[in-house]
Write a protein that holds these residues in place. Sequence first.
Motif, PDB file in Angstrom:
ATOM      1  N   ASN A  59       0.841  -1.196   0.000  1.00 26.47           N
ATOM      2  CA  ASN A  59       0.000   0.000   0.000  1.00 26.47           C
ATOM      3  C   ASN A  59       0.877   1.247   0.000  1.00 26.47           C
ATOM      4  O   ASN A  59       1.692   1.435   0.910  1.00 26.47           O
ATOM      5  CB  ASN A  59      -0.899  -0.014   1.242  1.00 26.47           C
ATOM      6  N   ASP A  81      -6.280   4.932   0.107  1.00 28.69           N
ATOM      7  CA  ASP A  81      -5.184   4.081   0.587  1.00 28.69           C
ATOM      8  C   ASP A  81      -5.267   3.898   2.100  1.00 28.69           C
ATOM      9  O   ASP A  81      -5.089   2.784   2.613  1.00 28.69           O
ATOM     10  CB  ASP A  81      -3.829   4.703   0.238  1.00 28.69           C
ATOM     11  N   SER A 116      -8.065   1.622   3.006  1.00 27.07           N
ATOM     12  CA  SER A 116      -7.717   0.238   2.698  1.00 27.07           C
ATOM     13  C   SER A 116      -6.858  -0.370   3.805  1.00 27.07           C
ATOM     14  O   SER A 116      -7.052  -1.530   4.199  1.00 27.07           O
ATOM     15  CB  SER A 116      -6.976   0.173   1.358  1.00 27.07           C
ATOM     16  N   TYR A 117      -5.902   0.412   4.304  1.00 27.60           N
ATOM     17  CA  TYR A 117      -5.054  -0.078   5.394  1.00 27.60           C
ATOM     18  C   TYR A 117      -5.898  -0.351   6.642  1.00 27.60           C
ATOM     19  O   TYR A 117      -5.738  -1.384   7.308  1.00 27.60           O
ATOM     20  CB  TYR A 117      -3.964   0.945   5.688  1.00 27.60           C
TER      21      TYR A 117
END
Length: 635
Positions: free
Chosen positions: A13, A20, A23-24
């Motif tokens: 990532n 982003d 998503s983490y």
Amino acid sequence: MDPFSLRRPFIANPLKTKDDLASYLVNLLNPLEAHTSPGGARIHLGHTATHYDEAAAQLEGFSRPIWGLASLLAGGGHYSGAQRWVDGYANGTNPDHAEFWGNMRSKDQRMVECSAIGFSLAVAKGELWDRMSKEAQKNFEDWLGGMNDKEMPNTNWLWFRVFANLGLSKVGSPRYDAKRMKADMDHLDTFYIGEGWSRDGPEGVVQLDYYSSSFAIQFAQLVYSKLAQDEDPKRCEEYRNRARRFAQDFVHYFDPEGRAIPFGRSMTYRFAMSSFWGALAFADVELPAPLTWGVVKGLQLRNIRYWLKQPGAYYSDGTMTIGYCYPNLNMTENYNSPGSPYWCCKSFITLSLPTSHPFWASPEEPYPTSLLGTVAPLYKPLHIASNLGGHTFILSSGQQCSYPVKQSAAKYGKFAYSSAFGYSVPTGALTLEELSADNALALSDDQGETWKCRRETREARIEDGKWLHSMWYPWKGVEVETWLVPPAQEAPLWHLRVHRVKTGRELTSAEGGFAIHGQREDGRALEPAPEGLIGTYEQSGEARATSSAGVSGVADLRSGGEREAKVIRTDANSNLIVARAVLPTLVAVYDPGEHWLVTAVFAVPSREGENVPPDGWQNEWKKRPVIPAELAKLF
């Protein structure tokens, strides 16, 4: 391919955008499902114990990820597993359910977890509260409001009740206690000491660590200033003003690569250290120069990127370990449960912001160039910060924990704390290897059987903006006066320590520099090597270690070789950042009387991704810092 990386899907990532970051977060939340109880109210991540009960520990595992989940939902994001937490709210607060969290008592750990819960009600009511039945809502508000008549510790904990009431107010609950919240706020404001800084407690408490900033107080003030603006505008503006001033000091605790300086307790909260920068954005604070939204964005995201890349911060199933850069119970406190590390989810607060917010809309900027190559006295925490020569660290005096905390001398009493090298904690007390006395003067009055380092500091001050001065008293009849002098442009990789030791008994002393990774490239332990090469180096009055992490060394400037120079292989798992470390150290024995010790301490970290010390360090090693004339005349 490393098979472990398959269990960390976030490893690639880039962590550049809001998507982003979301998503983490999802990659951190997903592994929790396998550890969640059938009713959703408890998350059990391990079997290590805390000073509080197991139900509270599993509530902690449930609640701390909510900092991230609530921010994601508030910002228009979606998480398919959100229903687990909705169910958990209903079942954990239902006295008739097997997963009931238990009613709160005075000074109950459950109070801590109310902070994230109250925040979630305030920012994500529609996605969490509104999805519960009326009966569940009633149980929930009764449970949460149950802390209003309980005694709380006289610390940052009071903020947890403020957040509980803030959440109750946002959902229109009759359990909201406006009088109680105002009284808590008024008392918390008595912790304020100026220049943006607050103590973690009343007068006499001298802890000004990450709890005074990202872990608790500054973060809470900023979130409150956004959520209570209409009801409490004057106080909210005061909090924003404090944050503007505080930010000008706090920026010095971060290095250009994104690392924060480990200092104090609760280091297992990891990138919660940078949550202050996200809270600035959440509160729409007008930034002071040289900070811009691009700079703030960089400070936050680089810090999270650093932690995304640390394999030891995660178990093989993707859950977080207790420790710092690797699993490590030596450095933890007795309040660290397996769910404690998820306090880091505070740093996801920027997910609550629209992409149009200047935090997300601004291009990321590097660390401010105007702050590079500087030395800055920070008067309230009694620190002097330096990033001369590419090494970000603080010199420290004057702080100690106001109540018993494991390894408190290591967490607050060391002379220096580094973003690159971290600090070490003792694994025992019978040998120097166990003591791991980096950046400390260790003293023994029993020929090295047991050791003491600086723990309680008295009469600490910054003198003329130049250096730190303090007194400490390891035993009755022994006093140590210490001056810490920061680097200078003429020798930017060295700092200076001067100690006057007055003793009525024979003492053995051992003074360490910075602990550093102690392995060669092939994984074997560092060995003695010719000057300038990877390995260890010892000669009269000088000791040094060179590895892929950089260079660390010490030199005796006064005793004429009286102190023996050696590189100690400290016990495994003593340093926060590297599990195998070595420590350049000077050792001597002193008869009763007065003795002056003058130590030059050298350190330069390798640059990110290079794994070799920077070019030219050998020439810098040959330099020595100049003893200030005002101190030299005292000899």
